[in-house]
Design a protein around this motif. Structure first.
Motif, mmCIF file in Angstrom:
data_model
loop_
_atom_site.group_PDB
_atom_site.id
_atom_site.type_symbol
_atom_site.label_atom_id
_atom_site.label_comp_id
_atom_site.label_asym_id
_atom_site.label_seq_id
_atom_site.Cartn_x
_atom_site.Cartn_y
_atom_site.Cartn_z
ATOM 1 N N LEU A 56 0.863 -1.039 0.083
ATOM 2 C CA LEU A 56 0.108 -0.048 0.014
ATOM 3 C C LEU A 56 0.753 1.292 0.071
ATOM 4 O O LEU A 56 0.429 2.304 -0.628
ATOM 5 N N ALA A 57 2.255 1.223 0.496
ATOM 6 C CA ALA A 57 2.850 2.441 0.411
ATOM 7 C C ALA A 57 3.300 2.643 -0.893
ATOM 8 O O ALA A 57 3.464 3.836 -1.086
ATOM 9 N N SER A 58 3.716 1.738 -1.493
ATOM 10 C CA SER A 58 3.902 2.026 -3.099
ATOM 11 C C SER A 58 2.561 2.533 -3.673
ATOM 12 O O SER A 58 2.904 3.342 -4.480
ATOM 13 N N ALA A 62 2.488 6.005 -5.667
ATOM 14 C CA ALA A 62 2.124 6.074 -7.204
ATOM 15 C C ALA A 62 1.072 7.082 -7.303
ATOM 16 O O ALA A 62 0.988 8.059 -8.249
ATOM 17 N N VAL A 63 -0.162 7.211 -6.192
ATOM 18 C CA VAL A 63 -1.151 7.956 -6.524
ATOM 19 C C VAL A 63 -0.549 9.610 -6.279
ATOM 20 O O VAL A 63 -1.298 10.299 -7.020
ATOM 21 N N ALA A 116 8.158 4.720 -10.259
ATOM 22 C CA ALA A 116 7.388 3.886 -11.207
ATOM 23 C C ALA A 116 6.023 4.378 -12.022
ATOM 24 O O ALA A 116 5.972 4.305 -13.399
ATOM 25 N N ALA A 117 5.405 5.212 -11.460
ATOM 26 C CA ALA A 117 4.110 5.797 -11.822
ATOM 27 C C ALA A 117 4.482 7.161 -12.611
ATOM 28 O O ALA A 117 3.887 7.331 -13.901
ATOM 29 N N GLY A 341 -6.435 4.175 -12.089
ATOM 30 C CA GLY A 341 -6.057 2.960 -12.659
ATOM 31 C C GLY A 341 -5.131 2.383 -11.715
ATOM 32 O O GLY A 341 -5.481 1.017 -11.174
ATOM 33 N N TYR A 342 -4.150 3.053 -11.703
ATOM 34 C CA TYR A 342 -2.593 2.283 -10.768
ATOM 35 C C TYR A 342 -3.251 2.418 -9.428
ATOM 36 O O TYR A 342 -2.330 1.756 -8.795
ATOM 37 N N PHE A 343 -4.062 3.030 -8.868
ATOM 38 C CA PHE A 343 -4.456 2.926 -7.485
ATOM 39 C C PHE A 343 -5.020 1.280 -7.467
ATOM 40 O O PHE A 343 -4.510 0.719 -6.306
ATOM 41 N N GLY A 344 -5.628 0.812 -8.327
ATOM 42 C CA GLY A 344 -6.274 -0.542 -8.287
ATOM 43 C C GLY A 344 -5.006 -1.572 -8.486
ATOM 44 O O GLY A 344 -4.808 -2.673 -7.583
#
Length: 387
Positions: A56-58, A62-63, A116-117, A341-344
């Motif tokens: 979740l930290a990742s 990202a968000v 990465a995001a 999307g990347y939160f998913g």
């Protein structure tokens, strides 16, 4: 969209090959982290819940980065953003097993998620520019290189583990090689001039049709994230597969996804996007159900491959639509959809981990079936007017 030119210019050809290399690097890095989830769990003596919090930290990183991605790419072209974020990514992944404190693991995962995001949005921004310049679908093929990189990253550990290579050594070696590839490829990316708007650039928040596109991408990426972070552990822990066999769970998923994506541009040119998206969701649900219903590694490998084939073109279709919204810059559209999307992708695996802690990993992975069915059900509404 313009007609397809008979031959790509030399500059465009080089940029296309360079971008394929960058997608490969992104996939290989994600896989390298994914296959070492059991190693990280053992190194830090984590339970499923603590491991889920690290994931979740990742996702949180990202968000945060994705909300700023539109601003960054309004001022700086992908050619400038990609090498810096690539360096940050390989540094974070290569260091995952070096500290012993859980807090430092959380910091590394946060840094990796942010880098990465931005890396991902930048290469997708470049992919949209190249696709539009070529006048034909190319997005699925670029994402196919991500999947090929994922397959290579997982297969590398499967080959090196029996030879006695340590997880720490593998992470460091992969970081050096992939960092070098990203740095060299960045030199051949498109030279673009970017100037921010005089009034400033807004946060990359989804609005209008981008909201549903983002939600659909998030649901689809839960399936990808589940395979990245939990497929190896599922085979190892639930089905007691040997380490070399367990790492093939991610490899089978990535190989099938790569095949689906490399053929995806051909399919996209001949099939309505909503039809392709609906079929993708249905196949993903069937594959995950098969993997969980057959209590044998061979059955899981087949099921994971079907999940990969099913989800292969979900993100390319949605990102391509996001990058072509009228009146919205491609970087903003992609970043806005990516922010949801990347939160998913990042938050889905922790959700599975919390369910696994309360019940079992098998129960946690059933959410992939549900989300895949939702993707199939809402495909038409999400892509109204898309062709």
């Amino acid at each position: 969209m313009s007609s397809t030119p008979p031959d790509l210019s030399r500059v465009l050809q080089r940029a296309t090959h360079a971008l394929r290399a960058q997608f490969f690097v992104a996939g290989a890095l994600f896989a390298t982290w994914g296959v070492h989830v059991p190693s990280i769990k053992a190194h830090y003596a984590l339970g499923e819940q603590a491991l889920a919090i690290a994931m979740l930290a990742s996702g949180a990183g990202a968000v945060v980065a994705l909300l700023q991605a539109g601003r960054v790419l309004a001022r700086h072209a992908p050619r400038r953003v990609v090498p810096l974020m690539g360096l940050a990514c390989v540094a974070a992944v290569g260091s995952l097993l070096l500290p012993s404190q859980y807090a430092l693991l959380l910091a590394l995962m946060l840094a990796y998620g942010m880098a990465a995001a931005l890396f991902d949005v930048a290469i997708n921004d470049e992919a949209t520019s190249i696709e539009q310049a070529c006048g034909r679908p190319l997005m699925s093929g670029f994402h196919g290189m991500f999947s090929l990189g994922g397959m290579a990253g997982a297969a590398a550990w499967s080959a090196l583990a029996p030879l006695g290579v340590s997880p720490t050594g593998h992470l460091a070696g992969a970081a050096i090689v992939l960092g070098a590839v990203a740095a060299v490829a960045s030199r051949f990316m498109l030279r673009q001039q970017r100037e921010a708007q005089a009034g400033g650039t807004p946060l990359s928040l989804p609005h209008g049709p981008l909201v549903l596109l983002g939600l659909m991408a998030g649901l689809g990426l839960v399936g990808e994230g589940a395979m990245y972070d939990w497929s190896v552990l599922y085979l190892r822990q639930e089905l007691t597969a040997a380490p070399a066999v367990a790492s093939l769970g991610y490899a089978s998923f990535s190989a099938a996804m790569a095949a689906g994506r490399f053929g995806g541009d051909w399919v996209r040119a001949r099939m309505r996007p909503e039809t392709l998206l609906r079929a993708s969701g249905m196949l993903g649900a069937v594959g995950m159900a098969l993997a969980l219903a057959v209590p044998h590694p061979a059955g899981a490998l087949v099921g994971f491959a079907l999940v990969g084939l099913g989800f292969a073109n979900v993100v390319p279709v949605l990102f391509s639509a996001a990058g072509q919204q009228p009146g919205i810059a491609p970087a903003h559209g992609i970043a806005a959809v990516s922010s949801v999307g990347y939160f998913g992708l990042m938050a889905g695996p922790p959700l599975i981990g919390f369910i696994a802690e309360a019940r079992s990993l098998t129960a946690g992975l059933t959410v992939v079936i549900f989300f895949a069915m939702v993707v199939a059900a809402f495909a038409r509404r999400a892509l109204v007017g898309a062709r």
